[in-house]
Write a protein that holds these residues in place. Structure first.
Motif, PDB file in Angstrom:
ATOM      1  N   ASP A  34      54.227  63.127  74.988  1.00 40.65           N
ATOM      2  CA  ASP A  34      53.723  63.852  76.143  1.00 40.65           C
ATOM      3  C   ASP A  34      54.216  65.291  76.103  1.00 40.65           C
ATOM      4  O   ASP A  34      55.375  65.558  75.760  1.00 40.65           O
ATOM      5  N   GLY A  35      53.350  66.227  76.431  1.00 33.14           N
ATOM      6  CA  GLY A  35      53.700  67.649  76.396  1.00 33.14           C
ATOM      7  C   GLY A  35      54.903  67.975  77.265  1.00 33.14           C
ATOM      8  O   GLY A  35      55.766  68.775  76.886  1.00 33.14           O
ATOM      9  N   LYS A  36      55.017  67.351  78.438  1.00 30.43           N
ATOM     10  CA  LYS A  36      56.166  67.612  79.319  1.00 30.43           C
ATOM     11  C   LYS A  36      57.461  67.175  78.650  1.00 30.43           C
ATOM     12  O   LYS A  36      58.493  67.842  78.777  1.00 30.43           O
ATOM     13  N   ALA A  37      57.415  66.084  77.909  1.00 29.87           N
ATOM     14  CA  ALA A  37      58.611  65.603  77.214  1.00 29.87           C
ATOM     15  C   ALA A  37      59.031  66.572  76.115  1.00 29.87           C
ATOM     16  O   ALA A  37      60.225  66.811  75.898  1.00 29.87           O
ATOM     17  N   VAL A  38      58.058  67.142  75.422  1.00 29.15           N
ATOM     18  CA  VAL A  38      58.366  68.111  74.360  1.00 29.15           C
ATOM     19  C   VAL A  38      59.048  69.329  74.953  1.00 29.15           C
ATOM     20  O   VAL A  38      60.092  69.778  74.452  1.00 29.15           O
ATOM     21  N   PHE A  39      58.494  69.869  76.038  1.00 28.70           N
ATOM     22  CA  PHE A  39      59.086  71.054  76.654  1.00 28.70           C
ATOM     23  C   PHE A  39      60.463  70.753  77.238  1.00 28.70           C
ATOM     24  O   PHE A  39      61.365  71.584  77.180  1.00 28.70           O
ATOM     25  N   ALA A  40      60.638  69.558  77.786  1.00 25.84           N
ATOM     26  CA  ALA A  40      61.949  69.178  78.319  1.00 25.84           C
ATOM     27  C   ALA A  40      62.978  69.115  77.189  1.00 25.84           C
ATOM     28  O   ALA A  40      64.117  69.585  77.338  1.00 25.84           O
ATOM     29  N   ALA A  41      62.589  68.559  76.039  1.00 29.70           N
ATOM     30  CA  ALA A  41      63.504  68.479  74.890  1.00 29.70           C
ATOM     31  C   ALA A  41      63.839  69.876  74.371  1.00 29.70           C
ATOM     32  O   ALA A  41      64.997  70.162  74.041  1.00 29.70           O
ATOM     33  N   LEU A  42      62.839  70.730  74.293  1.00 27.94           N
ATOM     34  CA  LEU A  42      63.081  72.107  73.855  1.00 27.94           C
ATOM     35  C   LEU A  42      64.012  72.841  74.823  1.00 27.94           C
ATOM     36  O   LEU A  42      64.921  73.564  74.410  1.00 27.94           O
ATOM     37  N   ARG A  43      63.748  72.668  76.110  1.00 27.61           N
ATOM     38  CA  ARG A  43      64.585  73.321  77.125  1.00 27.61           C
ATOM     39  C   ARG A  43      66.035  72.876  76.989  1.00 27.61           C
ATOM     40  O   ARG A  43      66.961  73.673  77.037  1.00 27.61           O
ATOM     41  N   LYS A  44      66.244  71.573  76.759  1.00 30.24           N
ATOM     42  CA  LYS A  44      67.595  71.038  76.588  1.00 30.24           C
ATOM     43  C   LYS A  44      68.264  71.631  75.361  1.00 30.24           C
ATOM     44  O   LYS A  44      69.438  71.994  75.390  1.00 30.24           O
ATOM     45  N   GLN A  45      67.513  71.768  74.257  1.00 32.37           N
ATOM     46  CA  GLN A  45      68.080  72.363  73.042  1.00 32.37           C
ATOM     47  C   GLN A  45      68.496  73.813  73.298  1.00 32.37           C
ATOM     48  O   GLN A  45      69.549  74.243  72.829  1.00 32.37           O
ATOM     49  N   VAL A  46      67.682  74.550  74.041  1.00 30.41           N
ATOM     50  CA  VAL A  46      68.012  75.943  74.361  1.00 30.41           C
ATOM     51  C   VAL A  46      69.258  75.982  75.236  1.00 30.41           C
ATOM     52  O   VAL A  46      70.187  76.772  74.996  1.00 30.41           O
ATOM     53  N   GLU A  47      69.308  75.127  76.240  1.00 34.55           N
ATOM     54  CA  GLU A  47      70.460  75.100  77.154  1.00 34.55           C
ATOM     55  C   GLU A  47      71.736  74.687  76.414  1.00 34.55           C
ATOM     56  O   GLU A  47      72.822  75.179  76.737  1.00 34.55           O
ATOM     57  N   ASP A  48      71.610  73.786  75.451  1.00 40.01           N
ATOM     58  CA  ASP A  48      72.777  73.333  74.695  1.00 40.01           C
ATOM     59  C   ASP A  48      73.170  74.319  73.593  1.00 40.01           C
ATOM     60  O   ASP A  48      74.169  74.109  72.893  1.00 40.01           O
ATOM     61  N   GLY A  49      72.364  75.356  73.401  1.00 40.47           N
ATOM     62  CA  GLY A  49      72.652  76.361  72.383  1.00 40.47           C
ATOM     63  C   GLY A  49      72.260  75.945  70.982  1.00 40.47           C
ATOM     64  O   GLY A  49      72.649  76.570  70.007  1.00 40.47           O
ATOM     65  N   ALA A  50      71.459  74.896  70.859  1.00 35.78           N
ATOM     66  CA  ALA A  50      71.023  74.421  69.543  1.00 35.78           C
ATOM     67  C   ALA A  50      69.957  75.333  68.945  1.00 35.78           C
ATOM     68  O   ALA A  50      69.762  75.348  67.735  1.00 35.78           O
ATOM     69  N   ILE A  51      69.281  76.067  69.804  1.00 33.81           N
ATOM     70  CA  ILE A  51      68.240  76.991  69.303  1.00 33.81           C
ATOM     71  C   ILE A  51      68.669  78.395  69.637  1.00 33.81           C
ATOM     72  O   ILE A  51      69.103  78.732  70.677  1.00 33.81           O
TER      73      ILE A  51
END
Length: 89
Positions: free
Chosen positions: A72-89
């Motif tokens: 689901d597109g919302k799940a993809v954006f949520a995962a990306l947002r989490k990676q950004v917040e965690d500093g992974a990206i």
């Protein structure tokens, strides 16, 4: 690959056309790489490779959809947002 500055390429354009029939030529402007001149046949070969790669990637996507490997597109954006917040990206 030989490298020339833009002024030399402009001045010796006919010679550059002969050189690119043998190998690509890099062009610098103000000391920085800005372009690569290559033969028409080399360009056509690169275009064919690129088109084949695109077809392969599209087929992979179609195969994933057919196999139910979708997210689901919302799940993809949520995962990306989490990676950004965690500093992974």
């Amino acid at each position: 690959m030989e490298t020339f500055n833009a002024t030399d390429v402009k001045r010796d354009f006919g010679e550059m056309l002969l050189k690119v029939q043998k190998a690509p030529v890099a062009i610098n402007k103000n000391g920085k790489p800005v372009a690569v001149m290559l033969s028409s046949s080399d360009y056509q070969y690169l275009e064919a490779l690129h088109n084949q790669w695109l077809k392969t990637e599209i087929q992979k996507g179609i195969d994933d959809i057919a196999a139910g490997n979708v997210i689901d597109g919302k799940a993809v954006f949520a995962a990306l947002r989490k990676q950004v917040e965690d500093g992974a990206i």
